[in-house]
Design a protein around this motif. Structure first.
Motif, PDB file in Angstrom:
ATOM      1  N   GLU A  43     -50.298  12.346 -13.189  1.00 36.60           N
ATOM      2  CA  GLU A  43     -51.472  11.670 -12.425  1.00 36.60           C
ATOM      3  C   GLU A  43     -50.900  11.118 -11.696  1.00 36.60           C
ATOM      4  OE1 GLU A  43     -53.270   9.511 -15.786  1.00 36.60           O
ATOM      5  OE2 GLU A  43     -53.485   8.190 -13.958  1.00 36.60           O
ATOM      6  N   ASP A  44     -49.750  10.320 -11.478  1.00 33.74           N
ATOM      7  CA  ASP A  44     -49.321   9.042 -10.006  1.00 33.74           C
ATOM      8  C   ASP A  44     -47.896   9.251  -9.636  1.00 33.74           C
ATOM      9  OD1 ASP A  44     -48.791   7.789  -8.398  1.00 33.74           O
ATOM     10  OD2 ASP A  44     -51.300   6.197  -8.286  1.00 33.74           O
ATOM     11  N   ASN A  93     -46.538   5.686  -9.064  1.00 35.70           N
ATOM     12  CA  ASN A  93     -47.177   4.470  -9.342  1.00 35.70           C
ATOM     13  C   ASN A  93     -47.044   4.130 -10.727  1.00 35.70           C
ATOM     14  OD1 ASN A  93     -47.341   2.630  -6.466  1.00 35.70           O
ATOM     15  ND2 ASN A  93     -49.173   3.519  -7.359  1.00 35.70           N
ATOM     16  N   ASN A 123     -57.948   8.487  -5.881  1.00 39.63           N
ATOM     17  CA  ASN A 123     -56.261   8.259  -5.537  1.00 39.63           C
ATOM     18  C   ASN A 123     -55.003   8.768  -6.252  1.00 39.63           C
ATOM     19  OD1 ASN A 123     -57.608   7.625  -2.622  1.00 39.63           O
ATOM     20  ND2 ASN A 123     -57.140   5.395  -3.562  1.00 39.63           N
ATOM     21  N   LYS A 124     -55.415   9.468  -7.360  1.00 38.49           N
ATOM     22  CA  LYS A 124     -54.582  10.014  -8.004  1.00 38.49           C
ATOM     23  C   LYS A 124     -53.959  11.230  -7.154  1.00 38.49           C
ATOM     24  CE  LYS A 124     -54.989   6.776 -10.880  1.00 38.49           C
ATOM     25  NZ  LYS A 124     -53.651   5.826 -10.918  1.00 38.49           N
ATOM     26  N   ASN A 125     -53.125  12.028  -7.952  1.00 38.26           N
ATOM     27  CA  ASN A 125     -52.101  13.478  -7.439  1.00 38.26           C
ATOM     28  C   ASN A 125     -53.668  14.589  -8.223  1.00 38.26           C
ATOM     29  OD1 ASN A 125     -51.104  15.444  -7.341  1.00 38.26           O
ATOM     30  ND2 ASN A 125     -49.398  15.462  -8.831  1.00 38.26           N
TER      31      ASN A 125
END
Length: 238
Positions: A56-57, A60, A112-114
């Protein structure tokens, strides 16, 4: 809050394993699993034995977006008769439709996630939501439509025959919403319906549109939140 979700839907050639922190759950190559509790959400895509994890990220970690999606539209195809009734009680057709029409951009947690993760996640849940639009449809009394019982009988491996199927078909005639479910099911999830019953379903579609059926439609004085576009206002034929 800890969430646990497992979804299995038959796909073609690919295996999706979808996780938030946890052991990889092995499945056949023509299915995927969504299994999340806490920490880092990822989807694993396998093709011809080669697998790739997409988080998902990727920088981070975390699972905020995945949890936000489930909170907005809590759906899973892993259910039994009792849990489906509970899930349909909280299923919000309008919110889920909005989410799977407009996408995840309306969810702050998904900013701003993948993009690749979100694309695969969206395709998975869009299919599951289409299923809920059918199995959570309700009649003029606010009861789940007969099609839902047909799906549950099939899932529980109860013996089905033409008589039983026709009983569910004719029972649908009191509600336009329930009548509409059958053609939508044949168009959108015919893989769930055994091929041997496709001919019966096709015959049923003609019957559901006939006066012998539509003359039994009931009027409701109360709006029931349902998965059907026909269920749009009080006192409609539903």
């Amino acid at each position: 809050m800890i969430f646990f979700l497992i979804i299995i839907i038959i796909l073609t050639n690919l295996c999706f394993s979808y996780h938030v922190y946890g052991e990889l759950s092995k499945r056949e190559d023509n299915s995927y699993t969504i299994n999340y509790t806490v920490k880092d959400a990822f989807v694993e895509i396998c093709d011809n034995g080669k697998c790739e994890k997409i988080f998902e990220d990727e920088i981070n970690g975390g699972h905020d977006c995945t949890v936000a999606i489930f909170n907005e539209c809590p759906i899973t195809s892993k259910y039994d008769r009792k849990t489906l009734h509970l899930l349909c009680d909280i299923y919000d057709y309008d919110k889920c439709k909005k989410l799977y029409t407009e996408g995840y951009s309306s969810l702050p947690a998904c900013k701003n996630k993948n993009p690749k993760y979100l694309e695969v996640q969206y395709k998975i849940y869009q299919k599951v939501n289409s299923h809920y639009q059918l199995v959570c449809a309700k009649d003029y009394r606010g009861k789940l439509c007969p099609y839902t019982n047909l799906i549950l009988d099939n899932m529980e491996k109860k013996k089905l025959n033409s008589t039983i199927i026709w009983d569910y078909v004719t029972a649908s005639c009191t509600s336009k919403v329930c009548c509409d479910v059958f053609p939508n099911a044949l168009n959108n999830e015919n893989e769930i319906i055994a091929k041997e019953y496709h001919e019966i379903f096709n015959e049923a579609l003609d019957y559901l549109q006939s006066k012998n059926c539509t003359s039994h439609h009931k009027h409701s004085g109360k709006y029931y939140k349902s998965n059907s576009h026909s269920n749009a206002a009080n006192n409609n034929n539903i």
